[in-house]
Design an enzyme around this catalytic site. Structure first.
Site, PDB file in Angstrom:
ATOM      1  N   LYS A   1      27.314  29.765  31.635  1.00 18.30           N
ATOM      2  CA  LYS A   1      26.306  28.861  31.086  1.00 18.30           C
ATOM      3  C   LYS A   1      27.032  27.578  30.676  1.00 18.30           C
ATOM      4  O   LYS A   1      27.676  27.510  29.626  1.00 18.30           O
ATOM      5  CB  LYS A   1      25.626  29.501  29.856  1.00 18.30           C
ATOM      6  CG  LYS A   1      24.517  28.664  29.287  1.00 18.30           C
ATOM      7  CD  LYS A   1      25.008  28.005  28.019  1.00 18.30           C
ATOM      8  CE  LYS A   1      24.033  27.054  27.405  1.00 18.30           C
ATOM      9  NZ  LYS A   1      24.194  25.678  27.880  1.00 18.30           N
TER      10      LYS A   1
ATOM     11  N   GLU B   1      37.275  29.645  21.663  1.00 22.10           N
ATOM     12  CA  GLU B   1      38.118  28.431  21.644  1.00 22.10           C
ATOM     13  C   GLU B   1      37.283  27.368  20.966  1.00 22.10           C
ATOM     14  O   GLU B   1      36.315  26.883  21.549  1.00 22.10           O
ATOM     15  CB  GLU B   1      38.451  27.980  23.077  1.00 22.10           C
ATOM     16  CG  GLU B   1      39.153  28.999  23.930  1.00 22.10           C
ATOM     17  CD  GLU B   1      40.603  29.180  23.544  1.00 22.10           C
ATOM     18  OE1 GLU B   1      41.129  28.380  22.747  1.00 22.10           O
ATOM     19  OE2 GLU B   1      41.201  30.155  24.020  1.00 22.10           O
TER      20      GLU B   1
ATOM     21  N   CYS C   1      39.244  18.656  22.114  1.00 21.59           N
ATOM     22  CA  CYS C   1      39.330  19.568  20.959  1.00 21.59           C
ATOM     23  C   CYS C   1      40.679  19.454  20.252  1.00 21.59           C
ATOM     24  O   CYS C   1      40.757  19.569  19.034  1.00 21.59           O
ATOM     25  CB  CYS C   1      39.093  20.991  21.422  1.00 21.59           C
ATOM     26  SG  CYS C   1      40.072  21.421  22.845  1.00 21.59           S
TER      27      CYS C   1
ATOM     28  N   GLU D   1      35.544  17.086  12.234  1.00 28.30           N
ATOM     29  CA  GLU D   1      35.840  16.823  13.636  1.00 28.30           C
ATOM     30  C   GLU D   1      34.858  15.757  14.111  1.00 28.30           C
ATOM     31  O   GLU D   1      33.659  16.000  14.191  1.00 28.30           O
ATOM     32  CB  GLU D   1      35.670  18.107  14.442  1.00 28.30           C
ATOM     33  CG  GLU D   1      36.169  17.957  15.842  1.00 28.30           C
ATOM     34  CD  GLU D   1      35.939  19.188  16.697  1.00 28.30           C
ATOM     35  OE1 GLU D   1      34.915  19.856  16.529  1.00 28.30           O
ATOM     36  OE2 GLU D   1      36.799  19.457  17.551  1.00 28.30           O
TER      37      GLU D   1
HETATM   38  P1  NAD Z   1      28.693  23.337  21.133  1.00 28.82           P
HETATM   39  O1  NAD Z   1      29.237  24.431  20.293  1.00 28.82           O
HETATM   40  O2  NAD Z   1      27.543  22.568  20.615  1.00 28.82           O
HETATM   41  O3  NAD Z   1      28.224  23.908  22.541  1.00 28.82           O
HETATM   42  C1  NAD Z   1      29.087  24.663  23.341  1.00 28.82           C
HETATM   43  C2  NAD Z   1      28.255  25.541  24.247  1.00 28.82           C
HETATM   44  O4  NAD Z   1      27.530  26.471  23.445  1.00 28.82           O
HETATM   45  C3  NAD Z   1      27.212  24.778  25.061  1.00 28.82           C
HETATM   46  O5  NAD Z   1      27.128  25.352  26.343  1.00 28.82           O
HETATM   47  C4  NAD Z   1      25.944  24.999  24.280  1.00 28.82           C
HETATM   48  O6  NAD Z   1      24.771  24.902  25.040  1.00 28.82           O
HETATM   49  C5  NAD Z   1      26.153  26.417  23.792  1.00 28.82           C
HETATM   50  N1  NAD Z   1      25.355  26.787  22.617  1.00 28.82           N
HETATM   51  C6  NAD Z   1      24.852  25.965  21.661  1.00 28.82           C
HETATM   52  N2  NAD Z   1      24.146  26.687  20.759  1.00 28.82           N
HETATM   53  C7  NAD Z   1      24.218  27.980  21.151  1.00 28.82           C
HETATM   54  C8  NAD Z   1      23.706  29.201  20.629  1.00 28.82           C
HETATM   55  N3  NAD Z   1      22.972  29.244  19.533  1.00 28.82           N
HETATM   56  N4  NAD Z   1      24.004  30.336  21.287  1.00 28.82           N
HETATM   57  C9  NAD Z   1      24.761  30.333  22.401  1.00 28.82           C
HETATM   58  N5  NAD Z   1      25.259  29.206  22.953  1.00 28.82           N
HETATM   59  C10 NAD Z   1      24.993  28.044  22.330  1.00 28.82           C
HETATM   60  O7  NAD Z   1      29.922  22.408  21.499  1.00 28.82           O
HETATM   61  P2  NAD Z   1      29.920  21.078  22.370  1.00 28.82           P
HETATM   62  O8  NAD Z   1      29.273  20.019  21.543  1.00 28.82           O
HETATM   63  O9  NAD Z   1      29.403  21.336  23.738  1.00 28.82           O
HETATM   64  O10 NAD Z   1      31.498  20.800  22.526  1.00 28.82           O
HETATM   65  C11 NAD Z   1      32.241  20.225  21.554  1.00 28.82           C
HETATM   66  C12 NAD Z   1      32.954  21.278  20.730  1.00 28.82           C
HETATM   67  O11 NAD Z   1      33.739  22.110  21.577  1.00 28.82           O
HETATM   68  C13 NAD Z   1      33.943  20.669  19.767  1.00 28.82           C
HETATM   69  O12 NAD Z   1      33.862  21.332  18.526  1.00 28.82           O
HETATM   70  C14 NAD Z   1      35.292  20.927  20.420  1.00 28.82           C
HETATM   71  O13 NAD Z   1      36.379  20.936  19.554  1.00 28.82           O
HETATM   72  C15 NAD Z   1      35.062  22.245  21.053  1.00 28.82           C
HETATM   73  N6  NAD Z   1      36.032  22.465  22.131  1.00 28.82           N
HETATM   74  C16 NAD Z   1      37.035  23.372  21.951  1.00 28.82           C
HETATM   75  C17 NAD Z   1      37.989  23.571  22.945  1.00 28.82           C
HETATM   76  C18 NAD Z   1      39.106  24.571  22.790  1.00 28.82           C
HETATM   77  O14 NAD Z   1      39.696  24.947  23.792  1.00 28.82           O
HETATM   78  N7  NAD Z   1      39.412  25.019  21.593  1.00 28.82           N
HETATM   79  C19 NAD Z   1      37.897  22.851  24.126  1.00 28.82           C
HETATM   80  C20 NAD Z   1      36.867  21.930  24.275  1.00 28.82           C
HETATM   81  C21 NAD Z   1      35.933  21.763  23.274  1.00 28.82           C
END
Ligand code: NAD
Length: 499
Positions: A192, A268, A302, A402
């Site tokens: 997804k 992650e 991230c 962040e």
């Molecule tokens: P997000 O948590 O909003 O979304 C990530 C994914 O989760 C998306 O596909 C989203 O649709 C899904 N999602 C959202 N709500 C959900 C729910 N209730 N249940 C299941 N899935 C759900 O994050 P984002 O805004 O897409 O990305 C940015 C974040 O990702 C930042 O916090 C960043 O630090 C983190 N990130 C971490 C890494 C790592 O390797 N540690 C790498 C890249 C990004």
């Protein structure tokens, strides 16, 4: 013939592209059961970029059933490892062959410079699949010590159906970090992607089928987190969720697993990574590392080096050098221009969030050294200039939250002990760095920074051989390296008595 990548080349490609926004189940591109779609707006100019299928519970059920069936038949799981390798190598080659198209799709979705999408994202996606392809026929199981009348095999077996939920900042890279080891281990995957970045996920799935991956082994359901992501994480027939995203949603994922079938989770999550610079450091190298570490990908990284801890006496000189590197090297411009180094933020709402955090930081007493403002608004896109702010303390919101934009927060320190304390004074533990010419101190500090990766006198260096992931609320489980395979497997003991 080598392609000449000009702005005109990419503009023409954009004009001729109609991105496909369907969901991918059982080797076929299809519509959502409900027929619903949503429009993805291009961050580069605020115009409609693609129409994306809005998946739901019924689509997740279909995809999980298809993945389970593929796993049960063993067409992939039980395939001769050298044949499995050939399929994955072919897939990597197809990603390379279609890199221009994938790069453009990534840029339509994310607003990152198309040359970065090509030379970094698409290249690393192919290399990642190749890295894990090569592992298919090189991993051994174990035989445990027993008496002479017994033989105990310790087998590493795939878990079954993996739900992968990914963010929008490096879509292809992060997706292949999960697909590579999960598929090499023999699992089936339902991916997804973030609703902001579906296009390359769909193409990756089509290319996997073209390479010979059996139907159902890799499915993609596009749509919203609250609908598709939640349904996947709550699903009783999913064995594991491999999640990358925010800490907030990571916590929900753990809850969904606990409420249902105790599926495993690997998380992650976010970061607020410290980069510590002592007065004896090579300040030119430090300034370059901070600027690129924080501003690359418009700060939507991230492990971006968003907290600069600088020894008090060098703050002004270091900030001046960071400005110099930023002005000379980190060109902010239209993502289709080949000379662009950083492009647009992901969406209008995120632009508002980043600027809102900057305003709140200024109200709390942070001082703007430069940048951190909306620019190129006339394009209709979502651009923010790289900005540096001196925070009143590590308690300031600019030092704690962040921001996920090109915003660097500077916090002065006086002693090594204080630097380490400030570096660790955060809920996150994804990455960190120390710059000094005193190697004893470098190793002391790098041992004491609580983070999954700590760099000494550099930033953001990695290969597929180095594990990546966090401590504390940056999550657990590691992407990349041979260790990532373990996440997608379990140990199974087969004990035989010789009769
Ligand atoms: P997000 O948590 O909003 O979304 C990530 C994914 O989760 C998306 O596909 C989203 O649709 C899904 N999602 C959202 N709500 C959900 C729910 N209730 N249940 C299941 N899935 C759900 O994050 P984002 O805004 O897409 O990305 C940015 C974040 O990702 C930042 O916090 C960043 O630090 C983190 N990130 C971490 C890494 C790592 O390797 N540690 C790498 C890249 C990004």
């Amino acid at each position: 013939m080598t392609t000449e990548y000009t702005r005109a080349y990419w503009e023409k490609a954009l004009a001729e592209t109609t991105p496909k926004g369907g969901i991918y189940i059982d080797g076929k591109l299809t519509r959502a059961e409900t027929g619903l779609t949503f429009t993805r707006i291009r961050p580069m100019d605020g115009k409609p970029g693609a129409e994306i299928a809005r998946g739901g519970q019924a689509d997740v059920d279909r995809a999980v059933a298809s993945a389970r069936k593929a796993f049960a038949t063993g067409l992939w799981r039980k395939k001769d490892p050298s044949e499995k390798k050939k399929v994955m190598v072919r897939w990597a080659e197809l990603i390379r062959k279609n890199a221009d198209e994938l790069a453009l799709l990534e840029t339509i979705d994310t607003g990152k410079p198309v040359m970065a999408s090509l030379n970094v994202d698409a290249r690393l996606a192919a290399d990642c699949i190749q890295y894990y392809a090569e592992m298919c026929d090189k991993l051994y199981d174990e035989i445990a010590p027993t008496g002479p009348n017994d033989r105990a095999l310790v087998r590493k077996v795939p878990l079954g159906v993996i739900g992968a939920i990914t963010p929008w900042n490096y879509p292809m890279i992060i997706e292949t970090w999960k697909l590579g080891p999960a598929l090499a281990a023999g699992n089936s995957v339902v991916l997804k992607p973030a609703e902001q970045s579906s296009l390359t996920a769909i193409r990756l799935a089509e290319l996997a089928s073209e390479a010979g991956l059996p139907d159902g082994v890799f499915n993609v359901i596009t749509g919203y987190g609250e609908e598709v992501g939640k349904a996947l994480a709550l699903h009783m027939d999913v064995d594991m969720i491999a999640f990358t995203g925010s800490t907030e949603v990571g916590k929900l994922i753990m809850g969904y697993a606990a409420q249902t079938n105790l599926k495993r989770v690997a998380l992650e999550l976010g970061g607020k990574s410290p980069l510590v610079v002592f007065a004896d450091a090579n300040l030119d190298a430090a300034a370059s590392a901070v600027a690129w570490g924080c501003f690359y990908n418009s700060g939507e990284t991230c492990h971006a080096s968003t907290r600069l801890l600088a020894e008090r006496g060098i703050v002004d000189a270091l900030v001046a050098k960071i400005k110099d590197v930023t002005d000379r090297e980190i060109t902010l411009a239209h993502p289709l221009d080949p000379s662009t180094q950083i492009g647009a933020l992901i969406e209008d709402a995120h632009l508002g969030k980043v600027l809102g955090m900057v305003d709140a930081g200024l109200r709390e007493g942070a001082k703007r050294a430069f940048g951190g403002e909306r620019v190129m608004a006339e394009t209709g896109g979502y651009y923010v200039s790289p900005g540096v702010f001196i925070a009143p303390s590590n308690e300031a919101s600019l030092a704690r939250q962040e921001i996920f934009g090109p915003i660097l927060t500077v916090i002065p320190f006086d002693t090594e002990e204080e630097a380490v304390r400030l570096a660790n004074d955060t809920i996150y533990g994804l990455a960190g760095a120390v710059f000094t010419s005193d190697m004893s101190r470098a190793h002391r500090v790098s041992e004491d920074i609580q983070a999954g990766t700590v760099w000494i006198n550099t930033y953001d260096m990695s290969t597929f051989a180095t594990p990546f992931g966090g401590f504390k609320q940056s999550g657990f489980g590691r992407d990349r390296s041979v260790h990532a395979i373990d996440k997608y497997c379990d140990y199974k003991t087969i004990w035989q008595r010789f009769l």
